[in-house]
Design a protein around this motif. Structure first.
Motif, PDB file in Angstrom:
ATOM      1  N   ASP A 175       3.159  -7.136  34.158  1.00  0.00           N
ATOM      2  CA  ASP A 175       3.344  -6.152  33.099  1.00  0.00           C
ATOM      3  C   ASP A 175       3.667  -6.847  31.788  1.00  0.00           C
ATOM      4  O   ASP A 175       3.568  -8.062  31.667  1.00  0.00           O
ATOM      5  CB  ASP A 175       4.443  -5.152  33.486  1.00  0.00           C
ATOM      6  CG  ASP A 175       5.788  -5.835  33.732  1.00  0.00           C
ATOM      7  OD1 ASP A 175       5.916  -7.036  33.438  1.00  0.00           O
ATOM      8  OD2 ASP A 175       6.722  -5.164  34.212  1.00  0.00           O
ATOM      9  N   ARG A 176       4.060  -6.071  30.799  1.00  0.00           N
ATOM     10  CA  ARG A 176       4.314  -6.631  29.484  1.00  0.00           C
ATOM     11  C   ARG A 176       5.553  -7.517  29.463  1.00  0.00           C
ATOM     12  O   ARG A 176       5.649  -8.442  28.665  1.00  0.00           O
ATOM     13  CB  ARG A 176       4.435  -5.511  28.444  1.00  0.00           C
ATOM     14  CG  ARG A 176       4.317  -5.999  27.019  1.00  0.00           C
ATOM     15  CD  ARG A 176       4.086  -4.854  26.078  1.00  0.00           C
ATOM     16  NE  ARG A 176       5.110  -3.833  26.249  1.00  0.00           N
ATOM     17  CZ  ARG A 176       5.790  -3.307  25.240  1.00  0.00           C
ATOM     18  NH1 ARG A 176       5.554  -3.716  24.016  1.00  0.00           N
ATOM     19  NH2 ARG A 176       6.682  -2.379  25.454  1.00  0.00           N
ATOM     20  N   LEU A 177       6.529  -7.240  30.318  1.00  0.00           N
ATOM     21  CA  LEU A 177       7.690  -8.113  30.389  1.00  0.00           C
ATOM     22  C   LEU A 177       7.284  -9.496  30.886  1.00  0.00           C
ATOM     23  O   LEU A 177       7.723 -10.521  30.355  1.00  0.00           O
ATOM     24  CB  LEU A 177       8.759  -7.504  31.297  1.00  0.00           C
ATOM     25  CG  LEU A 177      10.040  -8.321  31.480  1.00  0.00           C
ATOM     26  CD1 LEU A 177      10.641  -8.699  30.130  1.00  0.00           C
ATOM     27  CD2 LEU A 177      11.048  -7.547  32.313  1.00  0.00           C
ATOM     28  N   ARG A 209      -2.690 -10.275  29.193  1.00  0.00           N
ATOM     29  CA  ARG A 209      -2.857  -9.274  28.129  1.00  0.00           C
ATOM     30  C   ARG A 209      -4.167  -8.513  28.296  1.00  0.00           C
ATOM     31  O   ARG A 209      -4.205  -7.290  28.191  1.00  0.00           O
ATOM     32  CB  ARG A 209      -2.831  -9.954  26.759  1.00  0.00           C
ATOM     33  CG  ARG A 209      -3.116  -9.023  25.601  1.00  0.00           C
ATOM     34  CD  ARG A 209      -3.547  -9.780  24.368  1.00  0.00           C
ATOM     35  NE  ARG A 209      -4.782 -10.509  24.553  1.00  0.00           N
ATOM     36  CZ  ARG A 209      -5.989  -9.952  24.478  1.00  0.00           C
ATOM     37  NH1 ARG A 209      -6.108  -8.669  24.229  1.00  0.00           N
ATOM     38  NH2 ARG A 209      -7.080 -10.680  24.670  1.00  0.00           N
ATOM     39  N   ARG A 210      -5.246  -9.235  28.588  1.00  0.00           N
ATOM     40  CA  ARG A 210      -6.549  -8.593  28.714  1.00  0.00           C
ATOM     41  C   ARG A 210      -6.626  -7.688  29.936  1.00  0.00           C
ATOM     42  O   ARG A 210      -7.441  -6.769  29.975  1.00  0.00           O
ATOM     43  CB  ARG A 210      -7.647  -9.653  28.757  1.00  0.00           C
ATOM     44  CG  ARG A 210      -7.891 -10.293  27.387  1.00  0.00           C
ATOM     45  CD  ARG A 210      -9.047 -11.280  27.389  1.00  0.00           C
ATOM     46  NE  ARG A 210      -8.614 -12.620  27.764  1.00  0.00           N
ATOM     47  CZ  ARG A 210      -8.929 -13.218  28.905  1.00  0.00           C
ATOM     48  NH1 ARG A 210      -9.658 -12.593  29.814  1.00  0.00           N
ATOM     49  NH2 ARG A 210      -8.502 -14.437  29.168  1.00  0.00           N
ATOM     50  N   SER A 216      -0.360   0.046  27.570  1.00  0.00           N
ATOM     51  CA  SER A 216       0.833  -0.751  27.856  1.00  0.00           C
ATOM     52  C   SER A 216       1.232  -1.607  26.673  1.00  0.00           C
ATOM     53  O   SER A 216       2.337  -2.114  26.611  1.00  0.00           O
ATOM     54  CB  SER A 216       0.600  -1.651  29.070  1.00  0.00           C
ATOM     55  OG  SER A 216      -0.311  -2.678  28.765  1.00  0.00           O
ATOM     56  N   ALA A 217       0.316  -1.767  25.718  1.00  0.00           N
ATOM     57  CA  ALA A 217       0.649  -2.560  24.546  1.00  0.00           C
ATOM     58  C   ALA A 217       1.300  -1.731  23.455  1.00  0.00           C
ATOM     59  O   ALA A 217       1.753  -2.246  22.457  1.00  0.00           O
ATOM     60  CB  ALA A 217      -0.624  -3.213  23.999  1.00  0.00           C
ATOM     61  N   ALA A 218       1.341  -0.428  23.650  1.00  0.00           N
ATOM     62  CA  ALA A 218       1.883   0.443  22.615  1.00  0.00           C
ATOM     63  C   ALA A 218       3.314   0.835  22.950  1.00  0.00           C
ATOM     64  O   ALA A 218       3.756   0.747  24.083  1.00  0.00           O
ATOM     65  CB  ALA A 218       1.022   1.701  22.503  1.00  0.00           C
ATOM     66  N   LEU A 219       4.034   1.276  21.949  1.00  0.00           N
ATOM     67  CA  LEU A 219       5.384   1.757  22.191  1.00  0.00           C
ATOM     68  C   LEU A 219       5.332   3.056  22.975  1.00  0.00           C
ATOM     69  O   LEU A 219       4.539   3.933  22.690  1.00  0.00           O
ATOM     70  CB  LEU A 219       6.102   1.990  20.854  1.00  0.00           C
ATOM     71  CG  LEU A 219       6.322   0.738  20.002  1.00  0.00           C
ATOM     72  CD1 LEU A 219       7.027   1.129  18.712  1.00  0.00           C
ATOM     73  CD2 LEU A 219       7.144  -0.296  20.749  1.00  0.00           C
ATOM     74  N   LEU A 276      -2.190 -17.076  21.950  1.00  0.00           N
ATOM     75  CA  LEU A 276      -0.830 -16.624  21.688  1.00  0.00           C
ATOM     76  C   LEU A 276      -0.806 -15.432  20.753  1.00  0.00           C
ATOM     77  O   LEU A 276      -0.036 -14.499  20.938  1.00  0.00           O
ATOM     78  CB  LEU A 276      -0.006 -17.774  21.114  1.00  0.00           C
ATOM     79  CG  LEU A 276       0.415 -18.810  22.176  1.00  0.00           C
ATOM     80  CD1 LEU A 276       0.815 -20.108  21.507  1.00  0.00           C
ATOM     81  CD2 LEU A 276       1.543 -18.272  23.024  1.00  0.00           C
ATOM     82  N   ASP A 277      -1.650 -15.452  19.741  1.00  0.00           N
ATOM     83  CA  ASP A 277      -1.689 -14.323  18.815  1.00  0.00           C
ATOM     84  C   ASP A 277      -2.084 -13.040  19.528  1.00  0.00           C
ATOM     85  O   ASP A 277      -1.507 -11.982  19.310  1.00  0.00           O
ATOM     86  CB  ASP A 277      -2.659 -14.600  17.665  1.00  0.00           C
ATOM     87  CG  ASP A 277      -2.097 -15.590  16.660  1.00  0.00           C
ATOM     88  OD1 ASP A 277      -0.873 -15.825  16.690  1.00  0.00           O
ATOM     89  OD2 ASP A 277      -2.883 -16.119  15.863  1.00  0.00           O
ATOM     90  N   ARG A 278      -3.083 -13.127  20.398  1.00  0.00           N
ATOM     91  CA  ARG A 278      -3.513 -11.933  21.133  1.00  0.00           C
ATOM     92  C   ARG A 278      -2.421 -11.443  22.066  1.00  0.00           C
ATOM     93  O   ARG A 278      -2.143 -10.242  22.157  1.00  0.00           O
ATOM     94  CB  ARG A 278      -4.786 -12.253  21.918  1.00  0.00           C
ATOM     95  CG  ARG A 278      -6.033 -12.406  21.055  1.00  0.00           C
ATOM     96  CD  ARG A 278      -7.202 -12.841  21.915  1.00  0.00           C
ATOM     97  NE  ARG A 278      -8.421 -12.952  21.126  1.00  0.00           N
ATOM     98  CZ  ARG A 278      -9.548 -13.484  21.588  1.00  0.00           C
ATOM     99  NH1 ARG A 278      -9.600 -13.957  22.828  1.00  0.00           N
ATOM    100  NH2 ARG A 278     -10.612 -13.529  20.820  1.00  0.00           N
ATOM    101  N   ALA A 279      -1.822 -12.363  22.797  1.00  0.00           N
ATOM    102  CA  ALA A 279      -0.746 -11.974  23.718  1.00  0.00           C
ATOM    103  C   ALA A 279       0.434 -11.424  22.946  1.00  0.00           C
ATOM    104  O   ALA A 279       1.092 -10.474  23.379  1.00  0.00           O
ATOM    105  CB  ALA A 279      -0.335 -13.178  24.559  1.00  0.00           C
ATOM    106  N   HIS A 280       0.725 -12.014  21.791  1.00  0.00           N
ATOM    107  CA  HIS A 280       1.823 -11.534  20.963  1.00  0.00           C
ATOM    108  C   HIS A 280       1.607 -10.081  20.552  1.00  0.00           C
ATOM    109  O   HIS A 280       2.510  -9.252  20.625  1.00  0.00           O
ATOM    110  CB  HIS A 280       1.940 -12.409  19.724  1.00  0.00           C
ATOM    111  CG  HIS A 280       2.847 -11.859  18.658  1.00  0.00           C
ATOM    112  ND1 HIS A 280       4.194 -11.740  18.845  1.00  0.00           N
ATOM    113  CD2 HIS A 280       2.571 -11.379  17.433  1.00  0.00           C
ATOM    114  CE1 HIS A 280       4.737 -11.235  17.755  1.00  0.00           C
ATOM    115  NE2 HIS A 280       3.767 -10.995  16.873  1.00  0.00           N
TER     116      HIS A 280
END
Length: 289
Positions: A175-177, A209-210, A216-219, A276-280
């Motif tokens: 997950d995102r964590l 991330r992909r 899941s990437a949104a608040l 890293l930018d994409r994952a960030h």
């Protein structure tokens, strides 16, 4: 970081009826100034009686939205004022109180008060580890993520690496964590000039991330945290300490994560930076747990 998944239909219906439903929706949509104004209006409207549980929850959401707008000193002051209130209503080691402490700790990091952030995240993780509520393992993992960031921000990369690996071993959900923990690990490796290993972790983070659902990437409404906030970083109802409506968990921003400096190996810097930018972006901005 946002924490906690919705528990089911009944909890979802309770959250829909919550006085904070509108503020939550605004926050989820990234309309943080409006979310702050709405949360403060709810807090003002519910300032009586003294033990109304939604008033401090609303102020906690307002502090969260304040920090999301970059007003970190103001957000920290809000958390400082709320901590004794949460302790009185919920208890010192209740999930909501620990989540609030995590949110405050992440704000300390945004203010470059990294040693204080490290100490507070470590204390929250210890308290969560002692707890038995179902939210506690995620609160502990989210707090450790904040601690990893604070350690690496102080140049203590070996300690950051060890803690990141420990947290990843304990939290095996893709997950995102896990994403931001991998970013923390990459950052700690890069700080030790172990650039190939850092790049490998950055690529694993980008692969994760992909594979995450777009949402899941949104608040989302949480649980935070830290925050908190499994594939969903959603809301969770919590036991009410006094008679009345059952309060939801406050929304929590994504875990603290900044883009790791790209490994400096010639010809590979661009690849690492892109990963890293994409994952960030998937992990979210620096914010509360």
């Amino acid at each position: 970081m946002r924490l906690f998944r919705p528990r089911g239909r009944d909890d979802a219906e309770q959250n829909t009826r919550s006085p904070l439903a509108q503020a939550t929706a605004l926050y989820k949509a990234g309309r943080h100034a409006e979310a702050e104004a709405e949360a403060r209006a709810v807090a003002a409207a519910r300032s009586r009686p003294r033990d109304d549980v939604f008033a401090p929850l609303a102020l906690g959401m307002a502090a969260l939205a304040t920090g999301a707008q970059g007003r970190n000193a103001e957000a920290c002051a809000g958390y400082d004022a709320l901590l004794p209130v949460f302790g009185r209503i919920y208890g010192a080691e209740h999930p909501l109180t620990l989540k609030l402490r995590s949110d405050r700790a992440q704000t300390l990091s945004a203010l470059s008060r990294h040693a204080e952030c490290e100490a507070e995240c470590a204390a929250v993780a210890r308290a969560a580890t002692r707890g038995t509520a179902p939210e506690m393992p995620l609160i502990a993992a989210a707090a450790r993520n904040g601690q990893v960031y604070a350690l690496t921000a102080q140049g203590r990369h070996t300690e950051g690496e060890a803690l990141a690996r420990e947290a990843l071993a304990a939290h095996r959900i893709p997950d995102r964590l896990t994403l931001v923990l991998r970013l923390g690990l990459a950052r700690s490796l890069n700080g030790q000039a172990r650039h190939d290993e850092a790049l490998a972790e950055a690529e694993r983070a980008d692969e994760l991330r992909r594979g995450l659902p777009e949402t899941s990437a949104a608040l989302r409404p949480a649980p935070s945290n830290w925050p908190w906030p499994p594939p969903s970083w959603g809301w969770a109802a919590v036991p009410r300490p006094t008679p009345g409506p059952r309060p939801p968990m406050m929304p929590v921003g994504p875990p603290s994560v900044r883009t790791t400096a790209a490994p400096s190996r010639p010809g590979r810097c661009s690849t690492a930076s892109t990963a890293l930018d994409r994952a960030h972006r998937a992990g979210g901005r620096d914010a509360q747990l």
